[in-house]
Design an enzyme around this catalytic site. Sequence first.
Site, PDB file in Angstrom:
ATOM      1  N   ASN A  12       0.869  -1.182   0.000  1.00 55.67           N
ATOM      2  CA  ASN A  12       0.000   0.000   0.000  1.00 55.67           C
ATOM      3  C   ASN A  12       0.903   1.229   0.000  1.00 55.67           C
ATOM      4  OD1 ASN A  12      -1.786   2.056   0.539  1.00 55.67           O
ATOM      5  ND2 ASN A  12      -2.256   1.388   2.637  1.00 55.67           N
ATOM      6  N   LYS A  14       0.087   4.286  -0.320  1.00 55.49           N
ATOM      7  CA  LYS A  14      -0.525   5.507   0.239  1.00 55.49           C
ATOM      8  C   LYS A  14      -0.266   6.683  -0.706  1.00 55.49           C
ATOM      9  CE  LYS A  14      -0.159   3.395   4.743  1.00 55.49           C
ATOM     10  NZ  LYS A  14      -0.042   3.525   6.198  1.00 55.49           N
ATOM     11  N   HIS A 102      -9.465   1.287   4.962  1.00 58.02           N
ATOM     12  CA  HIS A 102      -8.180   1.469   5.653  1.00 58.02           C
ATOM     13  C   HIS A 102      -8.396   2.425   6.827  1.00 58.02           C
ATOM     14  CE1 HIS A 102      -4.103   2.722   6.543  1.00 58.02           C
ATOM     15  NE2 HIS A 102      -3.713   1.610   5.944  1.00 58.02           N
ATOM     16  N   GLU A 104      -6.772   4.846   7.837  1.00 57.34           N
ATOM     17  CA  GLU A 104      -6.569   6.270   7.507  1.00 57.34           C
ATOM     18  C   GLU A 104      -7.820   6.847   6.844  1.00 57.34           C
ATOM     19  OE1 GLU A 104      -2.807   5.734   5.500  1.00 57.34           O
ATOM     20  OE2 GLU A 104      -1.941   5.177   7.435  1.00 57.34           O
ATOM     21  N   GLU A 174      -5.194  -4.672  10.878  1.00 57.82           N
ATOM     22  CA  GLU A 174      -4.152  -3.661  11.032  1.00 57.82           C
ATOM     23  C   GLU A 174      -4.366  -2.873  12.319  1.00 57.82           C
ATOM     24  OE1 GLU A 174      -2.261  -2.607   7.028  1.00 57.82           O
ATOM     25  OE2 GLU A 174      -4.012  -1.332   7.259  1.00 57.82           O
ATOM     26  N   GLY A 180       2.810   2.482  10.667  1.00 55.91           N
ATOM     27  CA  GLY A 180       3.749   3.577  10.461  1.00 55.91           C
ATOM     28  C   GLY A 180       4.528   3.964  11.710  1.00 55.91           C
ATOM     29  N   SER A 220       3.649  -1.989  10.306  1.00 57.06           N
ATOM     30  CA  SER A 220       5.105  -2.073  10.458  1.00 57.06           C
ATOM     31  C   SER A 220       5.662  -3.460  10.108  1.00 57.06           C
ATOM     32  CB  SER A 220       5.524  -1.634  11.859  1.00 57.06           C
ATOM     33  OG  SER A 220       5.153  -0.278  12.076  1.00 57.06           O
TER      34      SER A 220
HETATM   35  P1  PGA Z   1       3.021   0.426   7.625  1.00 54.85           P
HETATM   36  O1  PGA Z   1       1.519   0.637   7.031  1.00 54.85           O
HETATM   37  O2  PGA Z   1       3.530  -0.861   7.026  1.00 54.85           O
HETATM   38  O3  PGA Z   1       3.774   1.637   7.147  1.00 54.85           O
HETATM   39  O4  PGA Z   1       2.887   0.351   9.082  1.00 54.85           O
HETATM   40  C1  PGA Z   1       0.627  -0.437   6.928  1.00 54.85           C
HETATM   41  C2  PGA Z   1      -0.680   0.028   6.343  1.00 54.85           C
HETATM   42  O5  PGA Z   1      -1.162   1.115   6.715  1.00 54.85           O
HETATM   43  O6  PGA Z   1      -1.281  -0.663   5.493  1.00 54.85           O
END
Ligand code: PGA
Length: 259
Positions: A12, A14, A102, A104, A174, A180, A220
């Site tokens: 992903n 983003k 997601h 976000e 998640e 992140g 992560s």
């Molecule tokens: P990350 O993001 O691997 O940077 O923690 C995962 C995600 O939001 O799908």
Amino acid sequence: MPDARKPLISGNWKMHHNHFEAIQTVQKLSYALDAEDALAVDVSVHPPFTDLRSVQTVIESDKMDIALGAQNCHWEDKGAFTGEVAPPMLAKLNVKYVIVGHSERRELFGETDDDVNRKARAVFAAEMTPILCCGETLDEREASTTEAKVEGQVRAGLAKLSKDQVGAMVVAYEPIWAIGTGRTASAEDAQAVCGFIRGVVSSVAGADAAASVRIQYGGSVKPNNAAELMAQPDIDGALVGGASLDADDFSKIVRYRLA
Ligand code: PGA
């Protein structure tokens, strides 16, 4: 469940990589992977909308074993929805997987469980596969409400889907506190919630759907923790953010079985 649950590793991206950077990244990724990887693992990349056509062209002209994915969509096929992208538009670009819900999107853009369910149904209607995201905040984890939160999101997200659709889709667990932050859930904690999600899927759509739905862990995921996470019985893949932007790192995650 060998073939039905072939691992799916998804990148992903983003809001990162313009279309030139996207082309370079997918080319580097494809050089780093071989035919055995394609047999062992499904791989998808989810660039920003503006990159999709460029990445599609590269994937198809070089016959890469990489599936194209999107990060979001609207639930209507067309209409006066300024700034939105319709599922049939994505299907026309041979997008295979669409991330829906997601954290976000939920936290920053106010998406509700109902919106996410409409999106999941619209993705199927356009003959693509949704990756339905769920996960708890740190406060929810500390208050021991992880299961209640995740169960609510999964039940709402799966509403009105057929058993066959549920069995064919992907659910991504998640934990928001792990996204992140460099703070990964331990393999045991990730397994516990992914196993719980499979139970929820079973109670909603039956044992067959639960046995074939693919459950990804995200938050992560890095080259040094992918193998341990992927070894868990209810973890069938990874949804990777930061580490998917770099083709070297992402290819190491895809090749977790060689670690
Ligand atoms: P990350 O993001 O691997 O940077 O923690 C995962 C995600 O939001 O799908």
